[in-house]
Design a protein around this motif. Structure first.
Motif, PDB file in Angstrom:
ATOM      1  N   SER A 174      31.919  48.994  44.134  1.00  0.00           N
ATOM      2  CA  SER A 174      33.129  48.755  43.353  1.00  0.00           C
ATOM      3  C   SER A 174      34.384  49.295  44.046  1.00  0.00           C
ATOM      4  O   SER A 174      35.470  48.713  43.919  1.00  0.00           O
ATOM      5  N   THR A 230      40.957  44.277  47.157  1.00  0.00           N
ATOM      6  CA  THR A 230      41.717  43.459  46.205  1.00  0.00           C
ATOM      7  C   THR A 230      43.203  43.767  46.324  1.00  0.00           C
ATOM      8  O   THR A 230      44.050  42.865  46.427  1.00  0.00           O
ATOM      9  N   VAL A 245      35.521  46.779  46.732  1.00  0.00           N
ATOM     10  CA  VAL A 245      36.079  45.579  46.097  1.00  0.00           C
ATOM     11  C   VAL A 245      37.482  45.865  45.577  1.00  0.00           C
ATOM     12  O   VAL A 245      38.421  45.082  45.801  1.00  0.00           O
ATOM     13  N   THR A 246      37.658  47.004  44.900  1.00  0.00           N
ATOM     14  CA  THR A 246      38.968  47.358  44.359  1.00  0.00           C
ATOM     15  C   THR A 246      39.980  47.588  45.484  1.00  0.00           C
ATOM     16  O   THR A 246      41.118  47.116  45.411  1.00  0.00           O
ATOM     17  N   THR A 275      35.531  47.248  37.557  1.00  0.00           N
ATOM     18  CA  THR A 275      34.737  46.609  38.610  1.00  0.00           C
ATOM     19  C   THR A 275      33.342  47.210  38.682  1.00  0.00           C
ATOM     20  O   THR A 275      32.357  46.498  38.871  1.00  0.00           O
ATOM     21  N   THR A 285      40.018  37.894  44.606  1.00  0.00           N
ATOM     22  CA  THR A 285      40.395  38.931  43.648  1.00  0.00           C
ATOM     23  C   THR A 285      41.859  39.349  43.773  1.00  0.00           C
ATOM     24  O   THR A 285      42.541  39.554  42.770  1.00  0.00           O
ATOM     25  N   GLY A 308      35.086  39.175  41.403  1.00  0.00           N
ATOM     26  CA  GLY A 308      34.631  40.565  41.478  1.00  0.00           C
ATOM     27  C   GLY A 308      33.125  40.669  41.395  1.00  0.00           C
ATOM     28  O   GLY A 308      32.501  41.421  42.140  1.00  0.00           O
ATOM     29  N   TYR A 325      39.313  37.247  38.221  1.00  0.00           N
ATOM     30  CA  TYR A 325      38.973  38.567  38.765  1.00  0.00           C
ATOM     31  C   TYR A 325      37.534  38.929  38.425  1.00  0.00           C
ATOM     32  O   TYR A 325      36.794  39.457  39.265  1.00  0.00           O
TER      33      TYR A 325
END
Length: 293
Positions: free
Chosen positions: A181, A188, A184-185, A234, A74, A172, A168
């Motif tokens: 989320s 990233t 993950v963000t 996300t 990502t 993602g 992504y």
């Protein structure tokens, strides 16, 4: 999450991405280069998210090191490379051509999702992709200039920006199987910062950071158009298909055109209005998940 809320999240994220041109233009005027703006975007986002999770949600910091490849995907493969390809395409061709090639991303997402996630390639999705591609072309005015020549290298770079942008949604969605989320963000942009920041030479413009104006634009590009936007998008991937989310996200160039009209006094012509209607139609079409044919 309710599907209607998930679709709304994608639309809101796209709107926040669509206004990023305001902050980018201001930072260009202050003397920053493209790679420095990208670096500020990923670095400020990473710092904001780290501060948030340290004080409010420390469990989001925990990841299994064996899952690092999710965030290499990502943050580095997708976000960093799509920006690099996009800026090179702009340099080799034009903003219009670079933008329309970037928005080949939904097609890549739909094709890859068919292979990876076994998502159906329905008639509705195909029509939505066609409407989106033509609509985006009209919105950015590519068909109004008969002298828009494009080199082979420009074409490859442009398609590369669309491909890496599409990844992504793929990486993602895979990461969301194991993490929420926010995590993950967060990772990233941590991974993206590790790669992009050393290449940006931000230290050479350290004197600019004494101005309040630059910090206001950093908040805009880092918090509004990145932290909130990517968190909303996300989170939506938890509920809706990556291909649908990617197609709906193409409302971004429509929003960007409206921002250009309102903020920068850029005129919208008849064909751009037609393009906006086509993109909105595509979003409505792909949003209807009750009946797929």
């Amino acid at each position: 999450m309710d599907k209607k809320l998930a679709y709304l999240n994608v639309v809101l994220a796209s709107c926040l991405w669509g206004i990023i041109g305001i902050f980018v233009s201001n930072l260009y005027e202050l003397g920053l280069s493209s790679i420095q703006i990208v670096s500020i975007r990923v670095l400020s986002t990473a710092l904001i998210l780290i501060l948030y999770v340290v004080f409010r949600n420390q469990k989001s910091l925990k990841i299994n090191l064996s899952h690092s490849w999710y965030f290499v995907g990502t943050g580095i493969v997708s976000f960093s490379l799509f920006n690099w390809c996009l800026f090179n395409t702009i340099q080799m061709t034009s903003v219009s051509i670079a933008t329309i090639l970037l928005y080949t991303a939904p097609a890549f997402v739909t094709i890859i999702s068919r292979v990876v996630f076994k998502e159906l390639l329905t008639t509705k999705k195909f029509l939505s992709l066609l409407l989106t591609f033509i609509g985006c072309s009209l919105v950015i005015g590519i068909f109004q200039n008969s002298n828009t020549a494009i080199s082979f290298n420009g074409l490859i770079m442009g398609l590369g920006s669309g491909f890496f942008y599409a990844l992504y949604s793929i990486f993602g969605k895979i990461a969301l199987v194991k993490y929420d989320s926010l995590t993950v963000t967060l990772y990233t942009f941590i991974f993206a910062s590790i790669v992009v920041t050393p290449l940006s030479e931000l230290w050479e413009i350290a004197h600019l950071f004494k101005h309040v104006e630059i910090w206001l634009n950093i908040i805009g590009i880092g918090f509004l158009s990145t932290v909130i936007a990517f968190t909303l998008y996300t989170k939506a991937l938890n509920t809706i298909e990556a291909s649908r989310a990617s197609i709906i996200a193409t409302i971004e160039p429509v929003v960007a055109s409206i921002v250009g009209f309102i903020v920068f006094q850029e005129e919208l012509n008849f064909w751009q209005y037609i393009g906006i209607i086509m993109v909105i139609t595509a979003i409505i079409l792909v949003r209807d998940s009750k009946i797929d044919v």
